[in-house]
Design a protein around this motif. Structure first.
Motif, PDB file in Angstrom:
ATOM      1  N   PRO A  81     -39.909 -12.544 -56.648  1.00  0.00           N
ATOM      2  CA  PRO A  81     -40.689 -11.508 -55.943  1.00  0.00           C
ATOM      3  C   PRO A  81     -40.634 -11.688 -54.428  1.00  0.00           C
ATOM      4  CG  PRO A  81     -42.150 -13.202 -56.807  1.00  0.00           C
ATOM      5  CD  PRO A  81     -40.765 -13.555 -57.291  1.00  0.00           C
ATOM      6  N   HIS A  82     -40.666 -10.591 -53.709  1.00  0.00           N
ATOM      7  CA  HIS A  82     -40.809 -10.626 -52.260  1.00  0.00           C
ATOM      8  C   HIS A  82     -41.553  -9.368 -51.819  1.00  0.00           C
ATOM      9  CE1 HIS A  82     -37.112  -8.331 -52.972  1.00  0.00           C
ATOM     10  NE2 HIS A  82     -37.320  -7.733 -51.814  1.00  0.00           N
ATOM     11  N   ASN A  83     -42.253  -9.471 -50.726  1.00  0.00           N
ATOM     12  CA  ASN A  83     -43.064  -8.362 -50.232  1.00  0.00           C
ATOM     13  C   ASN A  83     -42.268  -7.496 -49.264  1.00  0.00           C
ATOM     14  OD1 ASN A  83     -45.352  -9.149 -51.659  1.00  0.00           O
ATOM     15  ND2 ASN A  83     -46.015 -10.535 -50.033  1.00  0.00           N
ATOM     16  N   ILE A  84     -42.433  -6.187 -49.411  1.00  0.00           N
ATOM     17  CA  ILE A  84     -41.852  -5.233 -48.476  1.00  0.00           C
ATOM     18  C   ILE A  84     -42.948  -4.259 -48.061  1.00  0.00           C
ATOM     19  CG2 ILE A  84     -39.564  -5.422 -49.530  1.00  0.00           C
ATOM     20  CD1 ILE A  84     -40.101  -2.699 -50.837  1.00  0.00           C
ATOM     21  N   PRO A  85     -42.778  -3.534 -46.945  1.00  0.00           N
ATOM     22  CA  PRO A  85     -43.795  -2.558 -46.537  1.00  0.00           C
ATOM     23  C   PRO A  85     -44.074  -1.549 -47.643  1.00  0.00           C
ATOM     24  CG  PRO A  85     -42.259  -2.941 -44.755  1.00  0.00           C
ATOM     25  CD  PRO A  85     -41.701  -3.666 -45.955  1.00  0.00           C
ATOM     26  N   GLY A  86     -45.340  -1.186 -47.779  1.00  0.00           N
ATOM     27  CA  GLY A  86     -45.741  -0.250 -48.821  1.00  0.00           C
ATOM     28  C   GLY A  86     -45.227   1.157 -48.581  1.00  0.00           C
ATOM     29  N   ASP A 148     -35.197  10.176 -39.353  1.00  0.00           N
ATOM     30  CA  ASP A 148     -35.765   8.837 -39.484  1.00  0.00           C
ATOM     31  C   ASP A 148     -36.518   8.461 -38.209  1.00  0.00           C
ATOM     32  OD1 ASP A 148     -34.646   8.343 -42.047  1.00  0.00           O
ATOM     33  OD2 ASP A 148     -32.722   7.868 -41.110  1.00  0.00           O
ATOM     34  N   PHE A 149     -37.707   7.913 -38.396  1.00  0.00           N
ATOM     35  CA  PHE A 149     -38.504   7.411 -37.283  1.00  0.00           C
ATOM     36  C   PHE A 149     -38.536   5.885 -37.294  1.00  0.00           C
ATOM     37  CE2 PHE A 149     -39.750  11.671 -38.207  1.00  0.00           C
ATOM     38  CZ  PHE A 149     -40.034  12.252 -36.986  1.00  0.00           C
ATOM     39  N   ASP A 150     -38.020   5.296 -38.365  1.00  0.00           N
ATOM     40  CA  ASP A 150     -37.943   3.845 -38.505  1.00  0.00           C
ATOM     41  C   ASP A 150     -36.811   3.538 -39.477  1.00  0.00           C
ATOM     42  OD1 ASP A 150     -38.501   1.167 -38.264  1.00  0.00           O
ATOM     43  OD2 ASP A 150     -40.642   1.342 -38.712  1.00  0.00           O
ATOM     44  N   ASP A 151     -36.618   2.271 -39.797  1.00  0.00           N
ATOM     45  CA  ASP A 151     -35.549   1.874 -40.713  1.00  0.00           C
ATOM     46  C   ASP A 151     -36.012   1.953 -42.171  1.00  0.00           C
ATOM     47  OD1 ASP A 151     -33.849   1.305 -38.552  1.00  0.00           O
ATOM     48  OD2 ASP A 151     -34.705  -0.702 -38.343  1.00  0.00           O
ATOM     49  N   TYR A 152     -35.042   1.891 -43.083  1.00  0.00           N
ATOM     50  CA  TYR A 152     -35.307   1.807 -44.525  1.00  0.00           C
ATOM     51  C   TYR A 152     -36.101   3.005 -45.039  1.00  0.00           C
ATOM     52  CZ  TYR A 152     -34.087  -2.924 -43.199  1.00  0.00           C
ATOM     53  OH  TYR A 152     -33.460  -4.005 -42.656  1.00  0.00           O
ATOM     54  N   GLY A 159     -26.266  13.811 -49.037  1.00  0.00           N
ATOM     55  CA  GLY A 159     -25.194  14.575 -48.424  1.00  0.00           C
ATOM     56  C   GLY A 159     -25.350  14.843 -46.951  1.00  0.00           C
ATOM     57  N   THR A 160     -26.143  14.044 -46.261  1.00  0.00           N
ATOM     58  CA  THR A 160     -26.376  14.268 -44.834  1.00  0.00           C
ATOM     59  C   THR A 160     -25.507  13.397 -43.938  1.00  0.00           C
ATOM     60  OG1 THR A 160     -28.139  12.607 -44.783  1.00  0.00           O
ATOM     61  CG2 THR A 160     -28.784  14.879 -45.252  1.00  0.00           C
ATOM     62  N   GLY A 161     -24.876  12.370 -44.502  1.00  0.00           N
ATOM     63  CA  GLY A 161     -24.146  11.399 -43.702  1.00  0.00           C
ATOM     64  C   GLY A 161     -25.082  10.365 -43.113  1.00  0.00           C
ATOM     65  N   LYS A 162     -24.523   9.404 -42.402  1.00  0.00           N
ATOM     66  CA  LYS A 162     -25.320   8.349 -41.782  1.00  0.00           C
ATOM     67  C   LYS A 162     -26.088   8.889 -40.582  1.00  0.00           C
ATOM     68  CE  LYS A 162     -22.183   4.638 -43.187  1.00  0.00           C
ATOM     69  NZ  LYS A 162     -21.321   3.511 -42.712  1.00  0.00           N
ATOM     70  N   ALA A 163     -27.170   8.201 -40.240  1.00  0.00           N
ATOM     71  CA  ALA A 163     -28.019   8.660 -39.135  1.00  0.00           C
ATOM     72  C   ALA A 163     -27.328   8.460 -37.795  1.00  0.00           C
ATOM     73  CB  ALA A 163     -29.348   7.910 -39.158  1.00  0.00           C
ATOM     74  N   LYS A 164     -27.498   9.437 -36.922  1.00  0.00           N
ATOM     75  CA  LYS A 164     -27.023   9.307 -35.546  1.00  0.00           C
ATOM     76  C   LYS A 164     -28.232   9.363 -34.608  1.00  0.00           C
ATOM     77  CE  LYS A 164     -25.708  14.227 -35.374  1.00  0.00           C
ATOM     78  NZ  LYS A 164     -24.587  15.150 -35.056  1.00  0.00           N
ATOM     79  N   GLU A 165     -28.133   8.635 -33.513  1.00  0.00           N
ATOM     80  CA  GLU A 165     -29.248   8.480 -32.593  1.00  0.00           C
ATOM     81  C   GLU A 165     -29.525   9.790 -31.849  1.00  0.00           C
ATOM     82  OE1 GLU A 165     -31.034   5.598 -32.159  1.00  0.00           O
ATOM     83  OE2 GLU A 165     -29.853   4.576 -33.699  1.00  0.00           O
ATOM     84  N   ARG A 205     -28.253  13.827 -40.423  1.00  0.00           N
ATOM     85  CA  ARG A 205     -29.285  12.789 -40.438  1.00  0.00           C
ATOM     86  C   ARG A 205     -29.402  12.210 -39.030  1.00  0.00           C
ATOM     87  NH1 ARG A 205     -30.548   8.566 -45.210  1.00  0.00           N
ATOM     88  NH2 ARG A 205     -32.458   7.706 -44.341  1.00  0.00           N
ATOM     89  N   TYR A 206     -30.657  12.024 -38.576  1.00  0.00           N
ATOM     90  CA  TYR A 206     -30.906  11.606 -37.199  1.00  0.00           C
ATOM     91  C   TYR A 206     -31.923  10.472 -37.163  1.00  0.00           C
ATOM     92  CZ  TYR A 206     -28.779  16.145 -36.145  1.00  0.00           C
ATOM     93  OH  TYR A 206     -27.930  17.217 -36.081  1.00  0.00           O
ATOM     94  N   LYS A 207     -31.677   9.519 -36.281  1.00  0.00           N
ATOM     95  CA  LYS A 207     -32.672   8.479 -35.967  1.00  0.00           C
ATOM     96  C   LYS A 207     -33.336   8.909 -34.654  1.00  0.00           C
ATOM     97  CE  LYS A 207     -34.760   4.438 -36.186  1.00  0.00           C
ATOM     98  NZ  LYS A 207     -33.958   3.198 -36.069  1.00  0.00           N
ATOM     99  N   LEU A 208     -34.617   9.263 -34.735  1.00  0.00           N
ATOM    100  CA  LEU A 208     -35.297   9.915 -33.622  1.00  0.00           C
ATOM    101  C   LEU A 208     -36.051   8.927 -32.745  1.00  0.00           C
ATOM    102  CD1 LEU A 208     -36.708  13.111 -35.377  1.00  0.00           C
ATOM    103  CD2 LEU A 208     -34.502  12.781 -34.258  1.00  0.00           C
ATOM    104  N   HIS A 209     -36.071   9.241 -31.456  1.00  0.00           N
ATOM    105  CA  HIS A 209     -36.830   8.471 -30.470  1.00  0.00           C
ATOM    106  C   HIS A 209     -37.540   9.454 -29.543  1.00  0.00           C
ATOM    107  CE1 HIS A 209     -34.549   4.811 -31.621  1.00  0.00           C
ATOM    108  NE2 HIS A 209     -33.514   5.630 -31.675  1.00  0.00           N
ATOM    109  N   ASP A 210     -38.849   9.281 -29.378  1.00  0.00           N
ATOM    110  CA  ASP A 210     -39.634  10.103 -28.449  1.00  0.00           C
ATOM    111  C   ASP A 210     -39.462  11.591 -28.737  1.00  0.00           C
ATOM    112  OD1 ASP A 210     -40.432   7.757 -27.060  1.00  0.00           O
ATOM    113  OD2 ASP A 210     -38.552   7.787 -25.937  1.00  0.00           O
TER     114      ASP A 210
END
Length: 265
Positions: A81-86, A148-152, A159-165, A205-210
């Protein structure tokens, strides 16, 4: 002064019972995290605005929050077992702006609540309307955008592809074409094709900032249908694409020539 053993036991029980309301508050009666959201007054919010093309349907936005305070237990390949964010996931509908084709919703980045939920990812999806004649006899797949606003966050299987900044407000305009794929006589699918998302410029898919506002403005060319036909021989792996102008060509994998389609819009 040394307390009698009975007094020691009583104090121990009192101290532990005092923790019970806090434990119940966070996890409830079934040992799952409290999913209550209560954004603080100073919470940052994100507006999501979608311009809905004719003859399409906008699905409820899928929302995923994570919590570092309320952990979830996962097991690795060795059953350790290991803990991950809920997790806290749910659907949030859009609201139509009057009688227009503009649909809007908003979501707090800081979800608050007993578990201090933080927005991880949102998924926005739309598809062709069931009443369209193209739908008959086909399995319909939705077209997705993930932010995405964070990882995981959500998996990569949409079908969106990998996230771009991306920084600041985001305005996305994409041309889509109905794609009918014949795998066999009883396996025909229908979806919108907006370019092979393996290429960064066509990813959704986008990794968003501000980011405070997300504008999504798809342009669907419903009469410009491209059809994919499987190879005649088993040793031939390439599909053939029949373009809206009637021309046919062999294609790698199952991706028609998007630049060619754009020239026909």
């Amino acid at each position: 002064m040394k307390l009698p053993s009975g007094r020691k036991k009583l104090n121990f029980l009192n101290n532990n019972y005092a923790l019970l309301p806090f434990i119940v508050l966070l996890y409830g009666c079934d040992n799952t995290p409290d999913r209550t959201l209560s954004p603080p007054q100073n919470a940052k919010w994100v507006d999501v605005v979608f311009t809905l093309p004719a003859d399409t349907v906008l699905l409820p936005m899928e929302v995923l929050y994570r919590s570092d305070k309320c952990k979830t237990v996962r097991y690795n390949s060795s059953n350790e077992p290991h803990n991950i964010p809920g997790y806290n996931d749910f659907e949030k509908p859009f609201g139509q702006q009057g009688s227009s084709n503009i649909w809007r919703t908003h979501i707090a980045i800081d979800g608050g609540g007993p578990c201090l939920w933080q927005l991880n990812s949102i998924k926005v999806s739309f598809k062709i309307a069931d009443g369209n004649p193209l739908v008959k006899g086909k399995e319909v797949f939705a077209t997705n955008y993930i932010f995405d606003f964070d990882d995981y966050g959500f998996s990569d299987g949409y079908g969106t592809g990998k996230a771009k900044e991306s920084r600041g407000d985001l305005h996305i305009k994409t041309d889509f074409f109905p794609l009918v794929t014949h795998r066999d006589e009883n396996d025909i699918s229908l979806e919108f094709f907006g370019g092979e998302t393996g290429y960064e410029k066509w990813r959704r898919r986008y990794k968003l900032h501000d980011t405070q506002k997300i504008f999504i403005e798809p342009n669907v060319h419903l009469t410009k249908v491209v059809t994919l036909i499987p190879p005649d021989q088993t040793e031939d792996r390439d599909f053939s694409a029949i373009y809206p102008d009637g021309n046919t060509e062999k294609i790698p994998y199952i991706y028609p020539n998007y630049k060619k389609l754009l020239s026909m819009k």
